[in-house]
Every structure is written in C-alpha cells, then in structure tokens.
Design a protein around this motif. Structure first.
Motif, mmCIF file in Angstrom:
data_model
loop_
_atom_site.group_PDB
_atom_site.id
_atom_site.type_symbol
_atom_site.label_atom_id
_atom_site.label_comp_id
_atom_site.label_asym_id
_atom_site.label_seq_id
_atom_site.Cartn_x
_atom_site.Cartn_y
_atom_site.Cartn_z
ATOM 1 N N UNK A 38 0.686 -1.228 -0.030
ATOM 2 C CA UNK A 38 -0.231 0.051 0.116
ATOM 3 C C UNK A 38 0.738 1.110 -0.033
ATOM 4 N N UNK A 39 2.151 1.303 0.481
ATOM 5 C CA UNK A 39 2.943 2.129 0.489
ATOM 6 C C UNK A 39 3.123 3.066 -1.068
ATOM 7 N N UNK A 40 3.071 2.153 -2.008
ATOM 8 C CA UNK A 40 3.168 2.335 -3.311
ATOM 9 C C UNK A 40 2.186 3.444 -3.654
ATOM 10 N N UNK A 41 0.866 3.413 -3.260
ATOM 11 C CA UNK A 41 -0.156 4.078 -3.419
ATOM 12 C C UNK A 41 -0.466 5.237 -2.540
ATOM 13 N N UNK A 42 0.460 5.375 -1.685
ATOM 14 C CA UNK A 42 0.248 6.443 -0.359
ATOM 15 C C UNK A 42 0.537 7.569 -1.201
ATOM 16 N N UNK A 43 -0.145 8.584 -1.001
ATOM 17 C CA UNK A 43 -0.090 9.995 -1.601
ATOM 18 C C UNK A 43 0.101 10.001 -3.002
ATOM 19 N N UNK A 44 -0.542 9.170 -3.795
ATOM 20 C CA UNK A 44 -0.316 9.032 -5.138
ATOM 21 C C UNK A 44 -0.500 10.333 -6.145
ATOM 22 N N UNK A 45 -1.668 11.050 -5.647
ATOM 23 C CA UNK A 45 -1.836 12.185 -6.140
ATOM 24 C C UNK A 45 -0.764 13.233 -6.126
ATOM 25 N N UNK A 46 -0.145 13.384 -5.005
ATOM 26 C CA UNK A 46 0.582 14.180 -4.409
ATOM 27 C C UNK A 46 2.033 14.122 -5.171
ATOM 28 N N UNK A 47 2.134 12.766 -5.386
ATOM 29 C CA UNK A 47 3.586 12.403 -5.908
ATOM 30 C C UNK A 47 3.592 12.700 -7.428
ATOM 31 N N UNK A 48 2.389 13.446 -8.095
ATOM 32 C CA UNK A 48 2.544 13.587 -9.383
ATOM 33 C C UNK A 48 2.766 15.086 -9.688
ATOM 34 N N UNK A 49 3.064 15.929 -8.524
ATOM 35 C CA UNK A 49 3.220 17.247 -8.198
ATOM 36 C C UNK A 49 4.702 17.450 -8.480
ATOM 37 N N UNK A 50 5.161 18.337 -9.262
ATOM 38 C CA UNK A 50 6.441 18.721 -9.294
ATOM 39 C C UNK A 50 7.144 19.002 -8.101
ATOM 40 N N UNK A 51 8.423 18.503 -7.718
ATOM 41 C CA UNK A 51 8.882 18.861 -6.517
ATOM 42 C C UNK A 51 8.399 18.553 -5.241
ATOM 43 N N UNK A 52 7.517 17.474 -5.227
ATOM 44 C CA UNK A 52 6.793 16.969 -4.042
ATOM 45 C C UNK A 52 7.889 16.346 -3.061
ATOM 46 N N UNK A 53 7.758 16.264 -1.772
ATOM 47 C CA UNK A 53 8.597 15.847 -1.005
ATOM 48 C C UNK A 53 8.366 14.148 -0.907
ATOM 49 N N UNK A 54 7.353 13.505 -1.290
ATOM 50 C CA UNK A 54 7.406 12.127 -1.389
ATOM 51 C C UNK A 54 8.069 11.510 -2.424
ATOM 52 N N UNK A 55 8.474 12.109 -3.395
ATOM 53 C CA UNK A 55 9.599 11.387 -4.379
ATOM 54 C C UNK A 55 10.934 11.882 -4.369
ATOM 55 N N UNK A 56 11.260 12.688 -3.329
ATOM 56 C CA UNK A 56 12.473 13.210 -2.961
ATOM 57 C C UNK A 56 13.353 12.109 -2.201
ATOM 58 N N UNK A 57 14.270 11.919 -2.912
ATOM 59 C CA UNK A 57 15.151 10.744 -2.359
ATOM 60 C C UNK A 57 15.723 11.020 -0.908
ATOM 61 N N UNK A 58 15.962 12.208 -0.508
ATOM 62 C CA UNK A 58 16.462 12.362 0.719
ATOM 63 C C UNK A 58 15.548 12.083 1.892
ATOM 64 N N UNK A 59 14.341 11.892 1.612
ATOM 65 C CA UNK A 59 13.164 11.514 2.351
ATOM 66 C C UNK A 59 12.734 9.899 2.180
ATOM 67 N N UNK A 60 13.395 9.467 1.326
ATOM 68 C CA UNK A 60 13.063 7.962 1.186
ATOM 69 C C UNK A 60 13.345 7.202 2.715
ATOM 70 N N UNK A 61 12.129 6.553 3.001
ATOM 71 C CA UNK A 61 12.326 5.773 4.168
ATOM 72 C C UNK A 61 12.391 6.304 5.514
ATOM 73 N N UNK A 62 11.836 7.631 5.434
ATOM 74 C CA UNK A 62 11.837 8.441 6.590
ATOM 75 C C UNK A 62 10.717 7.969 7.443
ATOM 76 N N UNK A 63 10.979 7.674 8.804
ATOM 77 C CA UNK A 63 10.020 7.306 9.776
ATOM 78 C C UNK A 63 9.100 8.306 10.341
ATOM 79 N N UNK A 64 9.121 9.547 10.083
ATOM 80 C CA UNK A 64 8.298 10.478 10.659
ATOM 81 C C UNK A 64 7.780 11.361 9.548
ATOM 82 N N UNK A 65 6.319 11.722 9.692
ATOM 83 C CA UNK A 65 5.778 12.394 8.602
ATOM 84 C C UNK A 65 5.308 13.637 9.288
ATOM 85 N N UNK A 66 5.837 14.846 9.114
ATOM 86 C CA UNK A 66 5.155 16.187 9.602
ATOM 87 C C UNK A 66 4.001 16.641 8.536
ATOM 88 N N UNK A 67 2.823 16.687 9.274
ATOM 89 C CA UNK A 67 1.444 17.080 8.476
ATOM 90 C C UNK A 67 0.843 18.533 8.993
#
Length: 200
Positions: A38-67
């Motif tokens: 299910x992680x693949x589908x998480x924030x699917x629409x947001x991942x289509x936005x340019x420059x989004x944090x969810x596809x930024x490699x520096x946050x890959x595997x981050x254990x904390x989400x700030x919302x």
C-alpha cells in the motif's frame, strides 16, 4: 504490533492542511486483500506534483511525517494507517488529527503527536536538513538545535504503544486471568454449558 519507544531520523516535511484519507491512500487501492504494497499508492496524487517531498530521495524511508492541521480527515479507511506503515512511517506530527485516523493509527502502532502550529512550523524547517527525535517515554520531540517540544498522550495509548500491545495483545496479556475465570465458571455457571439440562 511493534513497540515504539523512540523514533529518530529524517522527517517528511509535508505540512499540508486538511489532508483526507483519500489523499493518503486513494480508493482504488482499497481492493487489495493484504496490507503489503500500500505504500506504493500512498499520496499517489501528491506524487504527481512537481517537486513534491514524497519522491525526493532524501526522504526515502523517513520514519516521521510532519503534516498540517486536521490530518486524516474524511472516510474512516484503516488502509491509510496501513499505507503509512508500509512507507516506513511510524510517527506523524501535526497540529491536530481527525479522531478516526488517530484511533486507526494507534491500533496499528503509529504514534500520532499533536503539537502547536508554531512547533510544527519549526519542525518543518528542521526536517529539510536534519533529523528529528521523538521520545514517547518522555513525551518529547527534539532537534539537533536544542528545540524541545512536549506532547500529551492518553496513558493507556502510551502503555500500549510502548509495549507493542494491540487488541489481541491486550487480551493475551490477561490469558491467566481469563483461564482462571473459565475454570471457575465451569463449576459456578455450569448451566451455561448445558449443566442443568444434563442434571434434569
């Protein structure tokens, strides 16, 4: 459920307000019969936005989400918590959460930390460059820059998260008391098992 005591590492600086569970995990992902993937589908629409944090490699595997405020509003789908866990997120920090999401997060071993907006704003800045440390035992969120924020949590939820106790685990923790009751009930409440019918 895995116990949570401390969560430390990079945090995804999302910060968006009123993110509903359909944004966290879109409805077409709900057809799955397993929590895995299910992680693949998480924030699917947001991942289509340019420059989004969810596809930024520096946050890959981050254990904390700030919302942002009112995170997890909308439908009650438990898949939202499952998707976050599958991403590797075990702690979400926000000014507030919907009650249903907060409950689902707790039942699935995700620590939901509510902090004032000013604290969240500060953490969003720190998360861009440095790790964040969350200590459930002492109920604090700290940064390498001496920031220290305290948070409240229901004592029962804290106990369960620290010890990795979901509803099944809580029941198993009382197995001796349950067995003792069942043993006594066989004699004292024999009619429940048809004792009176046999006596007749």
């Amino acid at each position: 459920m895995q116990p949570i005591n401390e969560v430390e590492g990079r945090a995804i600086p999302f910060g968006r307000k009123n993110v509903d569970t359909d944004v966290v995990i879109p409805a077409h992902w709900l057809k799955t019969v397993t929590r895995e993937g299910l992680g693949k589908g998480a924030f699917e629409a947001v991942k289509q936005e340019p420059g989004n944090v969810f596809t930024d490699p520096q946050y890959a595997g981050a254990p904390i989400l700030i919302a942002g405020d009112n995170f997890g509003c909308g439908s009650s789908r438990e898949h939202a918590a499952w998707a976050l866990l599958d991403m590797g997120v075990t702690c979400v920090i926000a000014p507030s959460f919907s009650d249903i999401f907060s409950g689902n997060a707790f039942k699935n071993g995700i620590l939901a930390v509510a902090l004032p907006q000013e604290a969240v704003d500060r953490l969003l800045e720190v998360a861009k460059t440095d790790p964040i440390h969350v200590d459930l035992e002492h109920q604090t969120v700290t940064t390498p820059f001496q920031d220290r924020f305290t948070f409240a949590i229901d004592p029962f939820r804290k106990h369960c998260l620290l010890n990795g106790l979901d509803e099944v685990g809580l029941t198993l923790a009382r197995k001796d008391a349950i067995a003792d009751y069942e043993s006594r009930a066989k004699g004292e409440l024999s009619f429940l098992s048809g004792g009176l019918e046999r006596a007749a």
